[in-house]
Design a protein around this motif. Structure first.
Motif, mmCIF file in Angstrom:
data_model
loop_
_atom_site.group_PDB
_atom_site.id
_atom_site.type_symbol
_atom_site.label_atom_id
_atom_site.label_comp_id
_atom_site.label_asym_id
_atom_site.label_seq_id
_atom_site.Cartn_x
_atom_site.Cartn_y
_atom_site.Cartn_z
ATOM 1 N N PHE A 173 36.639 -19.480 -8.283
ATOM 2 C CA PHE A 173 36.170 -20.764 -7.227
ATOM 3 C C PHE A 173 35.492 -20.420 -6.162
ATOM 4 N N GLU A 174 35.550 -19.085 -5.771
ATOM 5 C CA GLU A 174 34.655 -18.678 -4.619
ATOM 6 C C GLU A 174 32.998 -18.541 -5.276
ATOM 7 N N PHE A 175 33.063 -18.007 -6.594
ATOM 8 C CA PHE A 175 31.694 -18.010 -7.074
ATOM 9 C C PHE A 175 30.993 -19.352 -7.034
ATOM 10 N N ILE A 176 32.091 -20.508 -7.564
ATOM 11 C CA ILE A 176 31.430 -21.809 -7.309
ATOM 12 C C ILE A 176 31.038 -22.228 -6.309
ATOM 13 N N ILE A 177 31.979 -22.059 -5.092
ATOM 14 C CA ILE A 177 31.357 -22.374 -3.720
ATOM 15 C C ILE A 177 30.237 -21.763 -3.275
ATOM 16 N N ILE A 178 30.036 -20.231 -3.519
ATOM 17 C CA ILE A 178 29.023 -19.713 -2.829
ATOM 18 C C ILE A 178 27.569 -20.330 -3.682
ATOM 19 N N GLY A 179 27.962 -20.207 -4.759
ATOM 20 C CA GLY A 179 26.609 -21.090 -5.840
ATOM 21 C C GLY A 179 26.142 -22.321 -5.368
ATOM 22 N N ARG A 187 22.546 -26.014 -2.104
ATOM 23 C CA ARG A 187 22.320 -26.877 -1.174
ATOM 24 C C ARG A 187 21.166 -26.444 -0.228
ATOM 25 N N GLY A 188 21.319 -24.848 0.014
ATOM 26 C CA GLY A 188 20.087 -24.525 0.850
ATOM 27 C C GLY A 188 18.795 -24.593 0.088
ATOM 28 N N VAL A 189 18.737 -24.461 -1.297
ATOM 29 C CA VAL A 189 17.439 -24.882 -1.791
ATOM 30 C C VAL A 189 17.091 -26.216 -1.666
ATOM 31 N N ALA A 190 18.002 -27.208 -1.824
ATOM 32 C CA ALA A 190 17.709 -28.563 -1.862
ATOM 33 C C ALA A 190 17.297 -29.096 -0.341
ATOM 34 N N ASN A 191 17.818 -28.297 0.604
ATOM 35 C CA ASN A 191 17.555 -28.567 1.948
ATOM 36 C C ASN A 191 16.417 -27.861 2.528
ATOM 37 N N ASP A 251 16.574 -18.699 -8.952
ATOM 38 C CA ASP A 251 17.718 -18.532 -9.818
ATOM 39 C C ASP A 251 19.045 -18.445 -8.951
ATOM 40 N N THR A 252 19.434 -19.579 -8.560
ATOM 41 C CA THR A 252 20.843 -19.620 -7.832
ATOM 42 C C THR A 252 22.015 -18.991 -8.305
ATOM 43 N N LYS A 253 22.052 -19.193 -9.745
ATOM 44 C CA LYS A 253 23.111 -18.113 -10.519
ATOM 45 C C LYS A 253 23.175 -16.799 -10.383
ATOM 46 N N LEU A 254 21.857 -16.344 -10.665
ATOM 47 C CA LEU A 254 21.562 -14.925 -10.264
ATOM 48 C C LEU A 254 21.794 -14.345 -8.874
ATOM 49 N N ALA A 255 21.179 -15.335 -7.980
ATOM 50 C CA ALA A 255 21.734 -14.880 -6.684
ATOM 51 C C ALA A 255 23.070 -14.931 -6.383
#
Length: 202
Positions: free
Chosen positions: A125-131, A136-140, A147-151
């Protein structure tokens, strides 16, 4: 059925208070029953033993914390603020429920498989939230991430490394309250540095 569900929740909430204050070892089913004026027989009707009640209490707590976390993050204006809010909330959760979390270490090798699964779900769940916050940060246009998953993996791995490093110095299996403060301070400093590196380039 609804009445049974209410009784079950009452038992779990009473157990949570006891576990949070005294820990698992020093809490008895008799005390929990007395707190809510239930018979011990009724407690055993819903939960065959104290450990099964502890597992249900942990699951209930995680659901409450998850809902609270999502609400808090939804109110943040930026993705960076959301990540820092997550770390802050996690620290507050650990401080409030330290005795419950410590109890899971005391159980040790006897840790029930379904409890281990619940802790795994919490990490997922924490992984999903941070991802989702990084996305969201990229979209904004707040972050520049290819690569948001790798980050997300790197961010979580680094937090785990901070945790492990502090524990390895004192050769402890579970952090003491002072160690948790050190962990949080280092996590926050790391998060500030990491998030600054993700800022979208002009």
């Amino acid at each position: 059925m609804e009445n049974q569900d209410k009784k079950r929740i009452l038992i779990i909430e009473a157990a949570l208070k006891r576990f949070a204050h005294y820990g698992l070892a020093k809490t008895t089913m008799t005390e929990i029953a007395k707190d809510i004026s239930f018979s011990k027989a009724l407690l055993y009707y819903y939960f065959p033993d104290k450990l099964s009640l502890y597992v249900s209490a942990i699951e209930h707590l995680m659901q409450v914390i998850s809902r609270d976390l999502v609400k808090s993050i939804d109110k943040t204006k930026t993705a960076s603020e959301g990540v820092l809010k997550l770390l802050q909330k996690r620290q507050a959760f650990i401080q409030k429920y330290y005795n419950i979390l410590e109890s899971s270490q005391i159980i040790g090798n006897e840790l029930p498989e379904n409890l281990a699964e619940k802790f795994h779900k919490a990490r997922t769940f924490e992984f999903i939230i941070i991802g989702s916050l990084f996305s969201r940060g990229v979209a904004n246009k707040e972050f520049f991430i290819t690569d948001t998953k790798l980050a997300t993996e790197i961010f979580i791995d680094a937090l785990s490394g901070i945790h492990f490093n502090i524990l390895s110095k004192d050769k402890n299996m579970f952090p003491g309250k002072e160690q948790f403060k050190q962990i949080f301070q280092k996590e926050k400093m790391f998060a500030d540095i990491f998030l600054d590196g993700l800022r979208a380039k002009p």
